[in-house]
Enzyme design. Structure first.
Site, short mmCIF file in Angstrom:
data_model
loop_
_atom_site.label_atom_id
_atom_site.label_comp_id
_atom_site.label_asym_id
_atom_site.label_seq_id
_atom_site.Cartn_x
_atom_site.Cartn_y
_atom_site.Cartn_z
N TYR A 164 -5.08 5.85 -6.88
CA TYR A 164 -4.36 5.84 -5.61
C TYR A 164 -4.79 7.02 -4.73
O TYR A 164 -5.09 6.84 -3.54
CB TYR A 164 -2.86 5.90 -5.89
CG TYR A 164 -2.00 5.89 -4.65
CD1 TYR A 164 -1.62 4.69 -4.05
CD2 TYR A 164 -1.54 7.08 -4.07
CE1 TYR A 164 -0.82 4.67 -2.92
CE2 TYR A 164 -0.75 7.07 -2.94
CZ TYR A 164 -0.40 5.86 -2.36
OH TYR A 164 0.39 5.86 -1.24
N THR A 199 12.46 5.31 1.07
CA THR A 199 12.51 3.87 1.34
C THR A 199 13.30 3.20 0.22
O THR A 199 13.71 3.85 -0.75
CB THR A 199 11.10 3.26 1.41
OG1 THR A 199 10.50 3.32 0.10
CG2 THR A 199 10.22 4.01 2.40
#
Length: 258
Positions: A164, A199
C-alpha cells in the site's frame, strides 16, 4: 470520481455536486451503496458506473461510459484503492509484513494492491487525459484537472502493508510525471497525501483501544474528517489552484513532517 461509494470518495462527490458539478461515481461492486450516495447529491445528472480497476481492460469502457453520461470529463479524482488486510498467521495483526507473510501471500498482496492502487489509476488517467485532449472544453473552462489521492504512508512507511505504501508513493510520482507532460496541454495534475481519516471504515479502530494513540499522532489531537479532505481535493481541482500542478499536498494535521 473513482472509489465513490463511501468515505472520502462519497464526500468528494458531495463537494463537487454542491459546487454545481455533475458527478459520475465509480465503484467496483457496491452499486447499491453508490446509488445511495448519488441519490443524496444535490443537483441532477449524476450517475453510477461499476468497474474493476484491477482489470486493465475495464478502464476504457469505464471512461467511455462516464464521458457519454457527462458529455465531457473536466476533472478526474483517482481515489479508488484497496488495503490488503488478511489476518497474519498466528496473530491478530492484519496486512502482509515481510517477516510474517508466506511468499505466495506476499506476491498476491503486491499484485492485487498495485493493480488497483497504482496501475488502475494510471490506466484511468490515460483514458481520461486522452478524452480531455480530444474533446474541446466549454468556453472559459480549462482543458482538465486530475487529482490523485495518495497517503502520508508513502513517506513514513507502512510496515504492515508495504504494498500500500509503495503504491501510494508510485501514485505521487505518477502525478508529478504527468503534471510535466500534460502542462503544455492545459491539464493540471496534483496529489494529496492525507493522514488518518475518520470514516465509517476506520470507526472501529478509532473507537477501540488504539483510538487515542491514533489521534495523538497529530498535535491537534484528532484525525481528519472526510469532508476536510474532500474540500482540499475540490480546491486542487479548481482553476485558482492551477499553479500547484505537480505538487503533493501533505494533509495530515502535522502528524508527519518531512
Amino acid at each position: 470520481m473513482t472509489g465513490a461509494s463511501r468515505g472520502v470518495g462519497a464526500a468528494v462527490a458531495m463537494a463537487f455536486a454542491q459546487g454545481g458539478d455533475r458527478v459520475v461515481l465509480h465503484c467496483r461492486g457496491a452499486v447499491e451503496r453508490a446509488e445511495e450516495v448519488r441519490a443524496s447529491l444535490p443537483g441532477d445528472g449524476h450517475a453510477v458506473v461499476a468497474a474493476d480497476l484491477g482489470d486493465s481492460a475495464a478502464s476504457p469502457s469505464l471512461v467511455e461510459e462516464s464521458a457519454r453520461l457527462l458529455g465531457r470529463i473536466d476533472v478526474l479524482v483517482n481515489n479508488a484503492a484497496l488495503y490488503v488486510e488478511e489476518p497474519v498467521a498466528g496473530s491478530r495483526r492484519l496486512g502482509h509484513p515481510l517477516a510474517e507473510t508466506p511468499y505466495d501471500e506476499w506476491v498476491a498482496a503486491w499484485r492485487r494492491t498495485l493493480a488497483v492502487n497504482l496501475e488502475g489509476a494510471a490506466h484511468v488517467t490515460w483514458c481520461v487525459a486522452r478524452h480531455m485532449l480530444d474533446v474541446e472544453p466549454a468556453d472559459g473552462v480549462r482543458r482538465g484537472a486530475v487529482v490523485n489521492v495518495g497517503s502520508r504512508g508513502a513517506y513514513r512507511g507502512e510496515p504492515d502493508v508495504p504494498a500500500y505504501g509503495a503504491a501510494k508513493a508510485g501514485l505521487h510520482a505518477l502525478g508529478q510525471s504527468l503534471a510535466v507532460s500534460l502542462a503544455p496541454h492545459d491539464i493540471t495534475v496534483t496529489s494529496i497525501a492525507p493522514g488518518f481519516i475518520a470514516t465509517d471504515l476506520t470507526a472501529g479502530m478509532l473507537d477501540g483501544r488504539g483510538g487515542d494513540a491514533i489521534r495523538a499522532q497529530s498535535p491537534f489531537g484528532r484525525t481528519a474528517t472526510a469532508e476536510e479532505v474532500a474540500a482540499a481535493i475540490h480546491w486542487l481541482a479548481s482553476s485558482p489552484a492551477g499553479w500547484s500542478s505537480g505538487a503533493v499536498l501533505d494533509f495530515n494535521g502535522a502528524s508527519y513532517l518531512h
